[in-house]
Design a protein around this motif. Structure first.
Motif, PDB file in Angstrom:
ATOM      1  N   SER A  51      95.833  97.671  81.678  1.00 23.16           N
ATOM      2  CA  SER A  51      96.029  96.454  82.469  1.00 23.16           C
ATOM      3  C   SER A  51      96.867  96.728  83.706  1.00 23.16           C
ATOM      4  O   SER A  51      96.658  96.120  84.757  1.00 23.16           O
ATOM      5  CB  SER A  51      96.698  95.370  81.623  1.00 23.16           C
ATOM      6  OG  SER A  51      95.825  94.891  80.635  1.00 23.16           O
ATOM      7  N   VAL A  52      97.832  97.628  83.586  1.00 25.09           N
ATOM      8  CA  VAL A  52      98.672  97.987  84.726  1.00 25.09           C
ATOM      9  C   VAL A  52      97.835  98.668  85.804  1.00 25.09           C
ATOM     10  O   VAL A  52      97.883  98.300  86.984  1.00 25.09           O
ATOM     11  CB  VAL A  52      99.836  98.900  84.291  1.00 25.09           C
ATOM     12  CG1 VAL A  52     100.709  99.261  85.488  1.00 25.09           C
ATOM     13  CG2 VAL A  52     100.675  98.225  83.208  1.00 25.09           C
ATOM     14  N   ALA A  53      97.056  99.664  85.398  1.00 28.76           N
ATOM     15  CA  ALA A  53      96.202 100.373  86.353  1.00 28.76           C
ATOM     16  C   ALA A  53      95.178  99.432  86.973  1.00 28.76           C
ATOM     17  O   ALA A  53      94.887  99.521  88.176  1.00 28.76           O
ATOM     18  CB  ALA A  53      95.502 101.537  85.651  1.00 28.76           C
ATOM     19  N   ALA A  54      94.637  98.514  86.180  1.00 28.14           N
ATOM     20  CA  ALA A  54      93.657  97.556  86.695  1.00 28.14           C
ATOM     21  C   ALA A  54      94.269  96.667  87.766  1.00 28.14           C
ATOM     22  O   ALA A  54      93.619  96.357  88.776  1.00 28.14           O
ATOM     23  CB  ALA A  54      93.102  96.711  85.554  1.00 28.14           C
ATOM     24  N   PHE A  55      95.514  96.264  87.574  1.00 20.78           N
ATOM     25  CA  PHE A  55      96.162  95.430  88.589  1.00 20.78           C
ATOM     26  C   PHE A  55      96.313  96.183  89.900  1.00 20.78           C
ATOM     27  O   PHE A  55      96.107  95.613  90.974  1.00 20.78           O
ATOM     28  CB  PHE A  55      97.525  94.942  88.113  1.00 20.78           C
ATOM     29  CG  PHE A  55      98.289  94.230  89.190  1.00 20.78           C
ATOM     30  CD1 PHE A  55      97.898  92.966  89.605  1.00 20.78           C
ATOM     31  CD2 PHE A  55      99.362  94.832  89.832  1.00 20.78           C
ATOM     32  CE1 PHE A  55      98.574  92.306  90.626  1.00 20.78           C
ATOM     33  CE2 PHE A  55     100.035  94.189  90.845  1.00 20.78           C
ATOM     34  CZ  PHE A  55      99.650  92.916  91.246  1.00 20.78           C
TER      35      PHE A  55
END
Length: 206
Positions: A51-55
């Protein structure tokens, strides 16, 4: 092994990324997560980092920039969150429970009465650095504060969320009803929570 890591990335790919991620961006997310797992074999891959990388990708970063930002954030701010035994996040989730006891005693008492502990809800908040909790607008406000304050800001946000929903939480009289409120916080989050969480913590310290 490496094959197991790649299989886990594929399994988690569509369920760990923010909903706004366009279908064509999943290849970029896959590249970032695979690259990180190879770059940092001590950590490899852990679900929350998706989720962090996606943001970062949603923010307009190239896959390369998203990768190096992920490296920097994990190394500098949460180095032990994603290791095999999750020791960093386990410690912080326990610390959060103690902070709730001292800063939000009414909520703490209600949590105990409902047999709720922070490990039942806070992992998803803190392990994803709130990227699976706040909407995109709130995250734009969250990240400058997080980069300035460090991991301490995760506690500030968690306390701010609980303070915002204090009335709802105090109306709960069972584990099920309280968990329903805690899980609904994710879908109700907006810019207000990230920007006011510092103030909520400060207010409780006075």
């Amino acid at each position: 092994g490496e094959r197991g890591v790649l299989e886990q990335i594929e399994k988690d790919l569509h369920r760990t990324s923010p909903g706004e991620l366009m279908p064509e961006m999943f290849d970029d997310l896959r590249k970032v997560l695979r690259a990180y797992s190879e770059f940092n074999s001590r950590v490899g891959y852990c679900q929350g980092m998706g989720s962090v990388a996606a943001f970062f990708l949603l923010s307009g970063f190239t896959p390369e920039d998203a990768f190096w930002t992920l490296v920097r954030v994990i190394d500098a701010y949460v180095p032990d969150y994603y290791v095999t035994d999750l020791r960093g996040i386990r410690v912080d989730v326990a610390v959060l429970m103690d902070l709730i006891r001292t800063k939000l005693p009414k909520i703490h008492e209600r949590m105990l009465a409902c047999d709720i502990s922070t490990d039942m809800f806070a992992y998803s908040w803190m392990m994803t650095l709130f990227t699976a909790t706040f909407n995109t607008a709130a995250l734009v406000d969250f990240w400058p504060w997080f980069l300035y304050e460090g991991s301490k800001f995760l506690f500030m946000c968690a306390l701010g969320l609980l303070k915002k929903f204090e009335a709802d939480l105090l109306n709960c009289h069972s584990l099920e009803s309280m968990m329903q409120v805690l899980l609904s916080i994710c879908s109700d989050s907006n810019l207000l929570f990230a920007s006011r969480s510092r103030r909520n913590l400060a207010d409780n310290e006075n």
